[in-house]
Design a protein around this motif. Sequence first.
Motif, PDB file in Angstrom:
ATOM      1  N   ASN A   1       3.787   0.115  17.074  1.00 58.38           N
ATOM      2  CA  ASN A   1       3.160  -1.151  17.457  1.00 58.38           C
ATOM      3  C   ASN A   1       1.706  -1.202  16.997  1.00 58.38           C
ATOM      4  O   ASN A   1       1.197  -2.265  16.622  1.00 58.38           O
ATOM      5  N   THR A   2       1.033  -0.049  17.006  1.00 58.87           N
ATOM      6  CA  THR A   2      -0.356   0.013  16.551  1.00 58.87           C
ATOM      7  C   THR A   2      -0.462  -0.336  15.071  1.00 58.87           C
ATOM      8  O   THR A   2      -1.433  -0.963  14.637  1.00 58.87           O
ATOM      9  N   ILE A   3       0.535   0.057  14.292  1.00 55.93           N
ATOM     10  CA  ILE A   3       0.537  -0.292  12.866  1.00 55.93           C
ATOM     11  C   ILE A   3       0.694  -1.802  12.699  1.00 55.93           C
ATOM     12  O   ILE A   3       0.032  -2.422  11.859  1.00 55.93           O
ATOM     13  N   ARG A   4       1.551  -2.390  13.512  1.00 53.41           N
ATOM     14  CA  ARG A   4       1.770  -3.838  13.425  1.00 53.41           C
ATOM     15  C   ARG A   4       0.476  -4.624  13.648  1.00 53.41           C
ATOM     16  O   ARG A   4       0.227  -5.624  12.997  1.00 53.41           O
ATOM     17  N   LYS A   5      -0.349  -4.166  14.593  1.00 57.04           N
ATOM     18  CA  LYS A   5      -1.569  -4.906  14.936  1.00 57.04           C
ATOM     19  C   LYS A   5      -2.828  -4.191  14.452  1.00 57.04           C
ATOM     20  O   LYS A   5      -3.911  -4.370  15.012  1.00 57.04           O
ATOM     21  N   PHE A   6      -2.683  -3.386  13.400  1.00 54.08           N
ATOM     22  CA  PHE A   6      -3.802  -2.593  12.897  1.00 54.08           C
ATOM     23  C   PHE A   6      -5.017  -3.448  12.552  1.00 54.08           C
ATOM     24  O   PHE A   6      -4.916  -4.469  11.884  1.00 54.08           O
TER      25      PHE A   6
ATOM     26  N   ARG B   1      -1.083   3.504  -1.500  1.00 54.49           N
ATOM     27  CA  ARG B   1      -0.313   3.831  -2.689  1.00 54.49           C
ATOM     28  C   ARG B   1       0.662   2.701  -2.995  1.00 54.49           C
ATOM     29  O   ARG B   1       1.035   1.922  -2.111  1.00 54.49           O
ATOM     30  N   LYS B   2       1.086   2.629  -4.242  1.00 55.53           N
ATOM     31  CA  LYS B   2       2.144   1.706  -4.578  1.00 55.53           C
ATOM     32  C   LYS B   2       3.433   2.177  -3.908  1.00 55.53           C
ATOM     33  O   LYS B   2       3.628   3.371  -3.690  1.00 55.53           O
ATOM     34  N   TRP B   3       4.307   1.235  -3.595  1.00 58.04           N
ATOM     35  CA  TRP B   3       5.552   1.568  -2.901  1.00 58.04           C
ATOM     36  C   TRP B   3       6.341   2.636  -3.649  1.00 58.04           C
ATOM     37  O   TRP B   3       6.850   3.590  -3.037  1.00 58.04           O
ATOM     38  N   GLU B   4       6.408   2.506  -4.948  1.00 62.51           N
ATOM     39  CA  GLU B   4       7.205   3.448  -5.745  1.00 62.51           C
ATOM     40  C   GLU B   4       6.575   4.852  -5.800  1.00 62.51           C
ATOM     41  O   GLU B   4       7.229   5.812  -6.217  1.00 62.51           O
ATOM     42  N   ASP B   5       5.310   4.956  -5.381  1.00 64.64           N
ATOM     43  CA  ASP B   5       4.639   6.257  -5.392  1.00 64.64           C
ATOM     44  C   ASP B   5       4.734   6.990  -4.052  1.00 64.64           C
ATOM     45  O   ASP B   5       4.254   8.124  -3.931  1.00 64.64           O
ATOM     46  N   LEU B   6       5.357   6.363  -3.081  1.00 68.64           N
ATOM     47  CA  LEU B   6       5.539   7.023  -1.791  1.00 68.64           C
ATOM     48  C   LEU B   6       6.608   8.108  -1.911  1.00 68.64           C
ATOM     49  O   LEU B   6       7.486   8.027  -2.775  1.00 68.64           O
ATOM     50  N   PRO B   7       6.587   9.115  -1.048  1.00 66.63           N
ATOM     51  CA  PRO B   7       7.669  10.108  -1.042  1.00 66.63           C
ATOM     52  C   PRO B   7       9.012   9.412  -0.853  1.00 66.63           C
ATOM     53  O   PRO B   7       9.099   8.385  -0.165  1.00 66.63           O
ATOM     54  N   ALA B   8      10.054   9.930  -1.443  1.00 65.50           N
ATOM     55  CA  ALA B   8      11.378   9.288  -1.425  1.00 65.50           C
ATOM     56  C   ALA B   8      11.851   8.998  -0.007  1.00 65.50           C
ATOM     57  O   ALA B   8      12.441   7.940   0.261  1.00 65.50           O
TER      58      ALA B   8
ATOM     59  N   ARG C   1       9.514  -0.202   5.028  1.00 62.31           N
ATOM     60  CA  ARG C   1       9.024  -1.288   4.163  1.00 62.31           C
ATOM     61  C   ARG C   1       8.296  -2.371   4.956  1.00 62.31           C
ATOM     62  O   ARG C   1       7.258  -2.894   4.517  1.00 62.31           O
ATOM     63  N   GLU C   2       8.807  -2.715   6.124  1.00 62.80           N
ATOM     64  CA  GLU C   2       8.189  -3.758   6.953  1.00 62.80           C
ATOM     65  C   GLU C   2       6.722  -3.413   7.246  1.00 62.80           C
ATOM     66  O   GLU C   2       5.831  -4.256   7.134  1.00 62.80           O
ATOM     67  N   TYR C   3       6.481  -2.179   7.611  1.00 63.33           N
ATOM     68  CA  TYR C   3       5.131  -1.761   7.986  1.00 63.33           C
ATOM     69  C   TYR C   3       4.248  -1.569   6.758  1.00 63.33           C
ATOM     70  O   TYR C   3       3.033  -1.806   6.811  1.00 63.33           O
ATOM     71  N   TYR C   4       4.840  -1.162   5.655  1.00 61.15           N
ATOM     72  CA  TYR C   4       4.093  -1.043   4.400  1.00 61.15           C
ATOM     73  C   TYR C   4       3.552  -2.412   3.992  1.00 61.15           C
ATOM     74  O   TYR C   4       2.386  -2.537   3.593  1.00 61.15           O
ATOM     75  N   ASP C   5       4.384  -3.444   4.101  1.00 60.79           N
ATOM     76  CA  ASP C   5       3.962  -4.790   3.714  1.00 60.79           C
ATOM     77  C   ASP C   5       2.839  -5.298   4.614  1.00 60.79           C
ATOM     78  O   ASP C   5       1.927  -5.998   4.148  1.00 60.79           O
ATOM     79  N   ILE C   6       2.894  -4.955   5.889  1.00 65.44           N
ATOM     80  CA  ILE C   6       1.839  -5.352   6.825  1.00 65.44           C
ATOM     81  C   ILE C   6       0.511  -4.716   6.425  1.00 65.44           C
ATOM     82  O   ILE C   6      -0.527  -5.387   6.336  1.00 65.44           O
ATOM     83  N   LEU C   7       0.532  -3.400   6.176  1.00 64.99           N
ATOM     84  CA  LEU C   7      -0.692  -2.686   5.832  1.00 64.99           C
ATOM     85  C   LEU C   7      -1.196  -3.027   4.440  1.00 64.99           C
ATOM     86  O   LEU C   7      -2.407  -3.025   4.190  1.00 64.99           O
TER      87      LEU C   7
ATOM     88  N   TYR D   1      10.056   6.180  12.065  1.00 68.55           N
ATOM     89  CA  TYR D   1       8.882   6.982  12.425  1.00 68.55           C
ATOM     90  C   TYR D   1       8.018   7.310  11.220  1.00 68.55           C
ATOM     91  O   TYR D   1       6.811   7.526  11.347  1.00 68.55           O
ATOM     92  N   PHE D   2       8.628   7.359  10.036  1.00 73.56           N
ATOM     93  CA  PHE D   2       7.871   7.703   8.838  1.00 73.56           C
ATOM     94  C   PHE D   2       6.820   6.649   8.506  1.00 73.56           C
ATOM     95  O   PHE D   2       5.908   6.904   7.723  1.00 73.56           O
ATOM     96  N   ALA D   3       6.934   5.464   9.110  1.00 73.87           N
ATOM     97  CA  ALA D   3       5.918   4.422   8.910  1.00 73.87           C
ATOM     98  C   ALA D   3       4.553   4.889   9.406  1.00 73.87           C
ATOM     99  O   ALA D   3       3.518   4.457   8.904  1.00 73.87           O
TER     100      ALA D   3
END
Length: 227
Positions: free
Chosen positions: A203-208, A2-9, A17-23, A154-156
């Motif tokens: 960490n799994t998200i970082r190296k997905f 999803r676009k960042w602005e479409d994520l739940p508040a 944000r860090e993990y969103y940019d990675i994915l 944790y919400f990442a």
Amino acid sequence: MRKWEDLPAYMRCDEVREYYDILNKKRLSILLKRIFDYVLGFLLLLILAIPMLIIAILIKLDSPGPIFYRQERVTRYGKHFKIHKFRTMVDNAEKFGATVTVDNDTRITRIGKKIRDYRLDEFPQVFDILSGNMSFVGTRPEAIKFVNKYEPEYFATLLLPAGITSEASIKYKDEAKLLQDSKNIDETYLYKVLPQKMKYNINTIRKFSIINDILIIIRTIFIVFGK
């Protein structure tokens, strides 16, 4: 994605944000992950149909109650869904104890104990994979009451679908034994076990990658068979 602005508040915070940019840079890998889940899920459904039917009959013969355990859990983008698991405990078990189950839990049925030993109770989650609510690899779907107490970072983990297995699941395969001596099982899980598991999940998200997913599946299979 999803676009960042479409994520739940509550997910649109600096910690996520860090993990969103990675994915967001791995959109192709996320698409391949979904294709992999669907194809493997469909094949497993064909293979497991008869074994699941047999397990369902044994559950009904062993104790009164439904075949499936359908607790509400949380998956990608905070979506609520009812997980499919074979019932391994007495009917309405949540009314008689903690949300988290321990190894010597008296609510576990005779057949349930055998099913849990080899994780056979997870078989019906193939339906959750095919529906898109879960993946083979991802953060285990938590109960709503635990998600409501998440730290912002944790919400990442909600940027990807919840999973049947994960690095945290492997490291904490004996979680039930770790909790069995606790006086307040849910609190011990929330404040001691969950933060440690989240370190692996984050960490799994970082190296997905698809390769890492496949390796986790292979390691899980070996662990189930005691290797």
